[in-house]
Design a protein around this motif. Structure first.
Motif, PDB file in Angstrom:
ATOM      1  N   LEU A  23      18.915 -19.313   2.471  1.00 35.96           N
ATOM      2  CA  LEU A  23      19.117 -20.127   3.670  1.00 35.96           C
ATOM      3  C   LEU A  23      17.968 -20.014   4.667  1.00 35.96           C
ATOM      4  N   PHE A  24      17.403 -18.829   4.801  1.00 36.20           N
ATOM      5  CA  PHE A  24      16.380 -18.599   5.828  1.00 36.20           C
ATOM      6  C   PHE A  24      14.956 -18.769   5.318  1.00 36.20           C
ATOM      7  N   LEU A  25      14.766 -18.728   3.998  1.00 39.23           N
ATOM      8  CA  LEU A  25      13.399 -18.781   3.470  1.00 39.23           C
ATOM      9  C   LEU A  25      13.194 -19.934   2.495  1.00 39.23           C
ATOM     10  N   LEU A  26      13.961 -19.970   1.421  1.00 37.70           N
ATOM     11  CA  LEU A  26      13.704 -20.931   0.351  1.00 37.70           C
ATOM     12  C   LEU A  26      13.947 -22.381   0.787  1.00 37.70           C
ATOM     13  N   ILE A  27      15.072 -22.626   1.457  1.00 37.41           N
ATOM     14  CA  ILE A  27      15.352 -23.996   1.917  1.00 37.41           C
ATOM     15  C   ILE A  27      14.324 -24.461   2.944  1.00 37.41           C
ATOM     16  N   PRO A  28      13.987 -23.641   3.949  1.00 40.09           N
ATOM     17  CA  PRO A  28      12.914 -24.057   4.877  1.00 40.09           C
ATOM     18  C   PRO A  28      11.575 -24.288   4.183  1.00 40.09           C
ATOM     19  N   LEU A  29      11.225 -23.431   3.202  1.00 41.44           N
ATOM     20  CA  LEU A  29       9.974 -23.620   2.473  1.00 41.44           C
ATOM     21  C   LEU A  29       9.981 -24.943   1.714  1.00 41.44           C
ATOM     22  N   PHE A  30      11.116 -25.262   1.124  1.00 41.86           N
ATOM     23  CA  PHE A  30      11.254 -26.547   0.427  1.00 41.86           C
ATOM     24  C   PHE A  30      11.067 -27.702   1.409  1.00 41.86           C
ATOM     25  N   TYR A  31      11.687 -27.583   2.585  1.00 42.64           N
ATOM     26  CA  TYR A  31      11.597 -28.644   3.589  1.00 42.64           C
ATOM     27  C   TYR A  31      10.156 -28.824   4.072  1.00 42.64           C
ATOM     28  N   ILE A  32       9.480 -27.699   4.338  1.00 42.12           N
ATOM     29  CA  ILE A  32       8.090 -27.755   4.819  1.00 42.12           C
ATOM     30  C   ILE A  32       7.181 -28.391   3.773  1.00 42.12           C
ATOM     31  N   THR A  33       7.373 -27.984   2.527  1.00 37.60           N
ATOM     32  CA  THR A  33       6.482 -28.419   1.448  1.00 37.60           C
ATOM     33  C   THR A  33       6.739 -29.849   1.007  1.00 37.60           C
ATOM     34  N   PHE A  34       8.009 -30.220   0.831  1.00 39.03           N
ATOM     35  CA  PHE A  34       8.312 -31.504   0.205  1.00 39.03           C
ATOM     36  C   PHE A  34       8.800 -32.580   1.177  1.00 39.03           C
ATOM     37  N   ILE A  35       9.353 -32.190   2.322  1.00 40.19           N
ATOM     38  CA  ILE A  35       9.812 -33.179   3.300  1.00 40.19           C
ATOM     39  C   ILE A  35       8.735 -33.401   4.360  1.00 40.19           C
ATOM     40  N   MET A  36       8.276 -32.302   4.968  1.00 41.72           N
ATOM     41  CA  MET A  36       7.215 -32.418   5.966  1.00 41.72           C
ATOM     42  C   MET A  36       5.846 -32.629   5.326  1.00 41.72           C
ATOM     43  N   LYS A  37       5.726 -32.156   4.066  1.00 38.30           N
ATOM     44  CA  LYS A  37       4.488 -32.273   3.288  1.00 38.30           C
ATOM     45  C   LYS A  37       3.298 -31.644   4.020  1.00 38.30           C
ATOM     46  N   LYS A  38       3.533 -30.395   4.477  1.00 34.41           N
ATOM     47  CA  LYS A  38       2.489 -29.644   5.148  1.00 34.41           C
ATOM     48  C   LYS A  38       2.129 -28.408   4.334  1.00 34.41           C
ATOM     49  N   PRO A  39       0.837 -28.080   4.247  1.00 31.02           N
ATOM     50  CA  PRO A  39       0.452 -26.812   3.611  1.00 31.02           C
ATOM     51  C   PRO A  39       1.047 -25.653   4.398  1.00 31.02           C
ATOM     52  N   LEU A  40       1.521 -24.636   3.706  1.00 36.12           N
ATOM     53  CA  LEU A  40       2.201 -23.524   4.370  1.00 36.12           C
ATOM     54  C   LEU A  40       1.273 -22.806   5.353  1.00 36.12           C
ATOM     55  N   LYS A  41       0.000 -22.644   4.983  1.00 33.51           N
ATOM     56  CA  LYS A  41      -0.946 -21.972   5.880  1.00 33.51           C
ATOM     57  C   LYS A  41      -1.100 -22.729   7.189  1.00 33.51           C
ATOM     58  N   GLU A  42      -1.110 -24.055   7.082  1.00 34.80           N
ATOM     59  CA  GLU A  42      -1.233 -24.883   8.286  1.00 34.80           C
ATOM     60  C   GLU A  42       0.009 -24.751   9.150  1.00 34.80           C
ATOM     61  N   PHE A  43       1.173 -24.753   8.517  1.00 34.85           N
ATOM     62  CA  PHE A  43       2.430 -24.646   9.255  1.00 34.85           C
ATOM     63  C   PHE A  43       2.545 -23.294   9.947  1.00 34.85           C
ATOM     64  N   LEU A  44       2.159 -22.231   9.249  1.00 29.15           N
ATOM     65  CA  LEU A  44       2.270 -20.881   9.810  1.00 29.15           C
ATOM     66  C   LEU A  44       1.167 -20.572  10.810  1.00 29.15           C
TER      67      LEU A  44
END
Length: 209
Positions: A23-44
């Protein structure tokens, strides 16, 4: 969902931990990567680290250890230590021998999950969209209420209310630390040190000193 997992279905500590990871990691990572379509480094925003701000967070963290321990001993007459210890050992299945590993996970792993979700995923995401007031209030309220699932059986009603207010204030402080830096490393450092204070209380409960 975590309240159900924590209090209603009697899941093991491993299942509860797995639920938080999903709930706190995998789902948000999925949302950032595939819905927001942002690189994780950029988001963080890993490039936005400021040593001065980290120093402030570390200093506040040391102060928080003192506050946590002082609050514990101040309210000790109204805290049912036997009930807390019984809940830890029965519902959460935490034993004195296994507490060291649990303490390490809570201090470094669980704090990371919470900071990534409440500050990194929620607060900073809304804050970047210029929804600053909503970002502060929403993430702090959720952070506060989420903890009810953990300590609902530990305190009486008024101590729970006091704890909720305290956690809301802490959530607001965590958000403030991250607002200028645009990453959640500052609040994670403070969270780690605050949890060290809580774990010291845990060692006290289990009779280590």
């Amino acid at each position: 969902m975590l309240l159900v997992v924590e209090q209603l279905i009697g899941a093991s500590y491993i299942v509860k931990t797995g639920s938080k990871i999903i709930l706190f990691l995998l789902i948000p990572l999925f949302y950032i990567t595939f819905i927001m379509k942002k690189p994780l480094k950029e988001f963080l925003n890993v490039k936005g680290i400021d040593r001065k701000q980290l120093g402030i967070s570390f200093s506040l963290g040391l102060l928080s250890i003192g506050i946590v321990l002082s609050a514990f001993f101040l309210f000790l007459p109204w805290i049912a230590l036997d009930a807390i210890l019984n809940d830890l050992m029965t519902r959460l299945e935490i034993t004195p021998k296994g507490f060291l590993l649990v303490a390490l996970y809570i201090t470094f792993g669980n704090s990371l999950l919470e900071e990534f979700y409440f500050r990194g995923f929620l607060f900073l995401n809304f804050y970047r969209e210029n929804r600053k007031v909503f970002a502060y209030l929403y993430s702090s309220i959720l952070f506060s209420v989420y903890h009810v699932a953990i300590f609902a059986l530990w305190f009486d009603f008024w101590l729970i209310v006091l704890a909720l207010i305290g956690l809301w204030i802490i959530g607001m402080l965590f958000n403030w630390l991250n607002a200028k830096s645009d990453h959640f490393l500052n609040s994670w450092i403070l969270h780690i040190l605050a949890d060290i204070g809580v774990m010291i209380i845990g060692f006290y409960l289990f009779g280590f000193f």
